[in-house]
Design a protein around this motif. Structure first.
Motif, PDB file in Angstrom:
ATOM      1  N   GLY A  18       0.799  -1.224   0.000  1.00  0.00           N
ATOM      2  CA  GLY A  18       0.000   0.000   0.000  1.00  0.00           C
ATOM      3  C   GLY A  18       0.826   1.266   0.000  1.00  0.00           C
ATOM      4  N   VAL A  19       2.035   1.209   0.523  1.00  0.00           N
ATOM      5  CA  VAL A  19       2.910   2.386   0.529  1.00  0.00           C
ATOM      6  C   VAL A  19       3.785   2.416  -0.729  1.00  0.00           C
ATOM      7  CG1 VAL A  19       4.866   3.459   1.708  1.00  0.00           C
ATOM      8  CG2 VAL A  19       2.925   2.636   3.027  1.00  0.00           C
ATOM      9  N   GLY A  81      -3.340  -2.941   3.186  1.00  0.00           N
ATOM     10  CA  GLY A  81      -2.971  -2.242   1.955  1.00  0.00           C
ATOM     11  C   GLY A  81      -3.878  -1.061   1.670  1.00  0.00           C
ATOM     12  N   ILE A  82      -5.173  -1.251   1.833  1.00  0.00           N
ATOM     13  CA  ILE A  82      -6.133  -0.162   1.616  1.00  0.00           C
ATOM     14  C   ILE A  82      -5.930   0.943   2.644  1.00  0.00           C
ATOM     15  CG2 ILE A  82      -8.595   0.420   1.705  1.00  0.00           C
ATOM     16  CD1 ILE A  82      -9.075  -2.410   0.477  1.00  0.00           C
ATOM     17  N   ALA A  83      -5.687   0.565   3.881  1.00  0.00           N
ATOM     18  CA  ALA A  83      -5.441   1.560   4.928  1.00  0.00           C
ATOM     19  C   ALA A  83      -4.175   2.363   4.639  1.00  0.00           C
ATOM     20  CB  ALA A  83      -5.335   0.872   6.291  1.00  0.00           C
ATOM     21  N   ALA A  84      -3.133   1.697   4.143  1.00  0.00           N
ATOM     22  CA  ALA A  84      -1.889   2.408   3.833  1.00  0.00           C
ATOM     23  C   ALA A  84      -2.099   3.395   2.691  1.00  0.00           C
ATOM     24  CB  ALA A  84      -0.786   1.410   3.476  1.00  0.00           C
ATOM     25  N   VAL A  85      -2.833   2.997   1.663  1.00  0.00           N
ATOM     26  CA  VAL A  85      -3.118   3.909   0.549  1.00  0.00           C
ATOM     27  C   VAL A  85      -3.941   5.095   1.040  1.00  0.00           C
ATOM     28  CG1 VAL A  85      -4.360   4.142  -1.636  1.00  0.00           C
ATOM     29  CG2 VAL A  85      -2.911   2.150  -1.235  1.00  0.00           C
ATOM     30  N   ALA A  86      -4.960   4.848   1.846  1.00  0.00           N
ATOM     31  CA  ALA A  86      -5.789   5.930   2.375  1.00  0.00           C
ATOM     32  C   ALA A  86      -4.975   6.875   3.248  1.00  0.00           C
ATOM     33  CB  ALA A  86      -6.965   5.346   3.165  1.00  0.00           C
ATOM     34  N   LEU A  87      -4.117   6.322   4.083  1.00  0.00           N
ATOM     35  CA  LEU A  87      -3.279   7.151   4.943  1.00  0.00           C
ATOM     36  C   LEU A  87      -2.297   7.994   4.125  1.00  0.00           C
ATOM     37  CD1 LEU A  87      -2.591   7.847   7.869  1.00  0.00           C
ATOM     38  CD2 LEU A  87      -0.915   6.003   7.823  1.00  0.00           C
ATOM     39  N   MET A  88      -1.746   7.420   3.066  1.00  0.00           N
ATOM     40  CA  MET A  88      -0.838   8.183   2.214  1.00  0.00           C
ATOM     41  C   MET A  88      -1.556   9.332   1.510  1.00  0.00           C
ATOM     42  SD  MET A  88       2.377   6.047   1.329  1.00  0.00           S
ATOM     43  CE  MET A  88       2.665   6.979  -0.072  1.00  0.00           C
ATOM     44  N   LYS A  89      -2.823   9.118   1.135  1.00  0.00           N
ATOM     45  CA  LYS A  89      -3.594  10.197   0.507  1.00  0.00           C
ATOM     46  C   LYS A  89      -3.906  11.306   1.501  1.00  0.00           C
ATOM     47  CE  LYS A  89      -5.674   7.871  -3.355  1.00  0.00           C
ATOM     48  NZ  LYS A  89      -5.394   8.712  -4.479  1.00  0.00           N
ATOM     49  N   ILE A  90      -4.118  10.933   2.764  1.00  0.00           N
ATOM     50  CA  ILE A  90      -4.408  11.940   3.788  1.00  0.00           C
ATOM     51  C   ILE A  90      -3.144  12.711   4.151  1.00  0.00           C
ATOM     52  CG2 ILE A  90      -5.050  12.222   6.215  1.00  0.00           C
ATOM     53  CD1 ILE A  90      -6.952   9.828   5.814  1.00  0.00           C
ATOM     54  N   VAL A  91      -2.030  12.006   4.330  1.00  0.00           N
ATOM     55  CA  VAL A  91      -0.783  12.630   4.775  1.00  0.00           C
ATOM     56  C   VAL A  91      -0.128  13.450   3.674  1.00  0.00           C
ATOM     57  CG1 VAL A  91       1.553  12.140   5.592  1.00  0.00           C
ATOM     58  CG2 VAL A  91      -0.377  10.913   6.548  1.00  0.00           C
TER      59      VAL A  91
END
Length: 93
Positions: A18-19, A81-91
């Motif tokens: 995800g990252v 993986g989905i959480a990592a992608v979402a977190l990267m979009k937020i950060v």
């Protein structure tokens, strides 16, 4: 080195995919082979080793269908993986 897949290793594989994939995605361009190699190295290889495992199931029950533990690890991998992608979009907007 023996590595037994666990829910923690599945989460690590999901976080890695995800990252890493969104970071290399823009650099891949239109070359199909780059996409194939990126998918194999970033998603398929860590998923196979850390989620499914390398040693095949030797007992009769495991051959009839998917093992509940494997299914649990696959779900954890997807959620991480989905959480990592979402977190990267937020950060990093």
């Amino acid at each position: 080195m023996a590595l037994t897949p666990t829910p923690i290793t599945a989460a690590i594989a999901g976080l890695f995919a995800g990252v890493a994939m969104p970071l290399i995605w823009p650099k891949l361009g239109d070359e199909t082979m780059y996409w194939v190699f990126a998918f194999l190295l970033v998603i398929a290889l860590p998923m196979h080793v850390l989620v499914v495992g390398i040693n095949p199931v030797r007992n009769a029950e495991g051959r009839a269908g998917i093992d509940a533990a494997v299914l649990k690890r696959v779900v954890i991998w997807l959620v991480a993986g989905i959480a990592a992608v979402a977190l990267m979009k937020i950060v990093a907007p």
